[in-house]
Enzyme design. Structure first.
Site, short mmCIF file in Angstrom:
data_model
loop_
_atom_site.label_atom_id
_atom_site.label_comp_id
_atom_site.label_asym_id
_atom_site.label_seq_id
_atom_site.Cartn_x
_atom_site.Cartn_y
_atom_site.Cartn_z
N SER A 150 -24.15 -17.53 4.87
CA SER A 150 -25.42 -17.85 5.48
C SER A 150 -26.03 -16.58 6.08
CB SER A 150 -25.23 -18.96 6.53
OG SER A 150 -26.46 -19.52 6.91
N ASP A 401 -27.91 -26.60 -2.10
CA ASP A 401 -28.30 -25.98 -0.84
C ASP A 401 -29.74 -25.48 -0.91
OD1 ASP A 401 -28.52 -24.48 1.49
OD2 ASP A 401 -27.35 -22.80 0.69
N HIS A 426 -24.08 -25.27 0.91
CA HIS A 426 -24.13 -24.02 1.65
C HIS A 426 -22.73 -23.52 1.97
CE1 HIS A 426 -26.81 -21.35 3.88
NE2 HIS A 426 -26.07 -21.46 4.97
#
Length: 457
Positions: A150, A401, A426
């Site tokens: 991320s 995602d 994710h």
């Protein structure tokens, strides 16, 4: 106050049963790397795991993002499995201003000026040099590989771009390197991940909600249906926007993580929304999904109350990590999820102005739309976005995602490769290997391992 903190749903999930076991270690880090006259330092926390290390092996560095540093991924995650394969020393570095690595006495706007990607990258480069010296590792022969997911995926990609001497390669999982002011595509991508039938049921439910928002009787009905913490005033437009944003959380979590670490998956959520066997209306199903997500807690809908929580500058912050992350959004990233696109099932009550109001109300009137837009444009110019100029990075992403829309999904060059999995969410490639993993996830980890092997040559 209710479940206000769950509205910031960008943080990667960690299994509920994980208990930190590795001891804390501390490094004296500079507060401001770019002012030679500022000699202040702070204690930055890190963890070490030498379970798999053999003399002469590499160092695998997990860089933390907008969360408290934790040892989960270097003890039980895929990174530890790679370490086992390559006899690597495992290290986890906590991000400045998060967890226990806070450089200043409070989180005032003046003090948070040192919360930037540039400072965080320099932290990492300096830490690598420190640990090489502390452990008597050979700078010329000991190779470091950086891992992050991320926002931290961005960091390790940019680390390789800005400080290629520090790491031989990076694994940037689900890294949205192209920051964006009005990320109106986010909810469109969520809808696509949920599928047409599920999205249509959400759209019907939201339409019912928007009809109820027109009258005081409807405000009362919404309060009862959704278990709000306090009565809803439909004339308070920012509170309406705040509520409507909060109600998207179960759906964004399902799309973004798709069942990772005890989160609800897309199939499970949509089975509730499209259940043809019950006699519930779309809004009643919607309320059921929301209620399950918030686990019986009342839902906060008061914008002013939320802002007052985030405005608190004390450490530890009563808002957890949300004040710091909101500051980063307002000064560098954006990533503002809006319903400004017409093709979304979530209505039209989450415009860009909702986020711009937060930036100004929390941090000051100097945070104008022009200031924020210029900051985001400057960030993309500095780090490259989709045109990142970097070697020796692998970018794994899951197509479920929504953030993969802002990541690298096609190879940039012979050494910077993209891996796109059709059914994962994710950061899924960072989780421990399970026998239930889909074949494409297994193949992705093998491809990542192959790239690591190439980086270490």
């Amino acid at each position: 106050m209710g479940s206000v903190y769950k509205y910031g749903n960008r943080k990667s999930p960690v299994p509920d049963n994980h208990i930190q076991k590795l001891p804390d270690n501390w490094f004296d880090q500079r507060v401001d790397h770019f002012n030679t006259n500022d000699t202040r330092t702070f204690k930055q926390r890190y963890f070490l795991n030498n379970k798999y290390y053999k003399t002469g092996g590499p160092v695998f560095l997990l860089v933390d993002g907008e969360n408290e540093g934790q040892d989960y991924l270097i003890t039980k995650g895929a990174v530890s499995e790679y370490a086992n394969r390559f006899n690597a020393l495992l290290v986890d570095l906590e991000h400045r201003y998060y967890g226990q690595s806070v450089p200043t006495k409070d989180l005032s706007v003046e003090n948070m000026q040192y919360l930037t990607v540039g400072q965080a990258l320099k932290d990492t480069e300096q830490f690598i040099g420190y640990l090489n010296r502390k452990l008597s590792l050979n700078n010329n022969t000991t190779k470091w590989i950086a891992f992050g997911g991320s926002y931290a995926g961005n960091l390790v990609a940019f680390l390789r771009e800005k400080y290629p001497h520090a790491v031989a390669g990076s694994v940037a999982s689900s890294a949205p390197v192209q920051v964006r002011y009005d990320y109106k595509e986010y909810f469109v991508a969520v809808s696509k991940s949920l599928g047409t039938e599920c999205s249509n049921q959400i759209r019907l439910a939201v339409n019912q909600l928007e009809n109820q928002l027109r009258t005081p009787i409807g405000w009362e009905a919404i309060g009862n249906e959704l278990n709000l913490c306090s009565p809803l005033n439909g004339t308070d437009k920012l509170s309406v926007k705040h509520l409507m944003f909060g109600l998207t959380a179960p759906f964004t979590i399902a799309a973004q993580y798709n069942g990772r670490a005890n989160t609800i998956g897309v199939d499970q959520l949509c089975a509730l929304m499209t259940n043809g066997k019950d006699v519930l209306s779309p809004l009643q199903r919607y309320a059921k999904v929301v209620g399950q997500y918030f686990n019986g807690q009342c839902i906060g809908s008061n914008y002013s109350q939320y802002i007052n929580i985030i405005k608190d500058i004390s450490i530890p912050s009563p808002a957890g990590w949300i004040r710091q992350w909101t500051y980063q959004m307002c000064t560098e990233f954006g990533y503002f999820w809006t319903t400004d696109d017409t093709d979304t099932p979530f209505g039209h009550n989450i415009p860009i102005e909702y986020y711009l109001s937060q930036c100004a109300d929390i941090f000051g009137k100097q945070f104008t739309p022009q200031f924020i837009q210029k900051a985001i444009d400057r960030f993309n110019d500095n780090y490259g976005g989709f045109k990142l100029n970097v070697t020796n990075v692998v970018f794994p992403n899951g197509a479920v995602d929504p953030y993969h829309e802002l990541s690298i999904v096609k190879d940039l060059n012979n050494s910077t490769r993209a891996i796109l999995m059709k059914t994962t969410g994710h950061g899924a490639d960072m989780d421990p290997t399970l026998f239930t993993d889909p074949r494409e996830l297994t193949d992705a980890r093998l491809a990542i391992q192959k790239q690591i092997q190439l980086f270490l040559q």
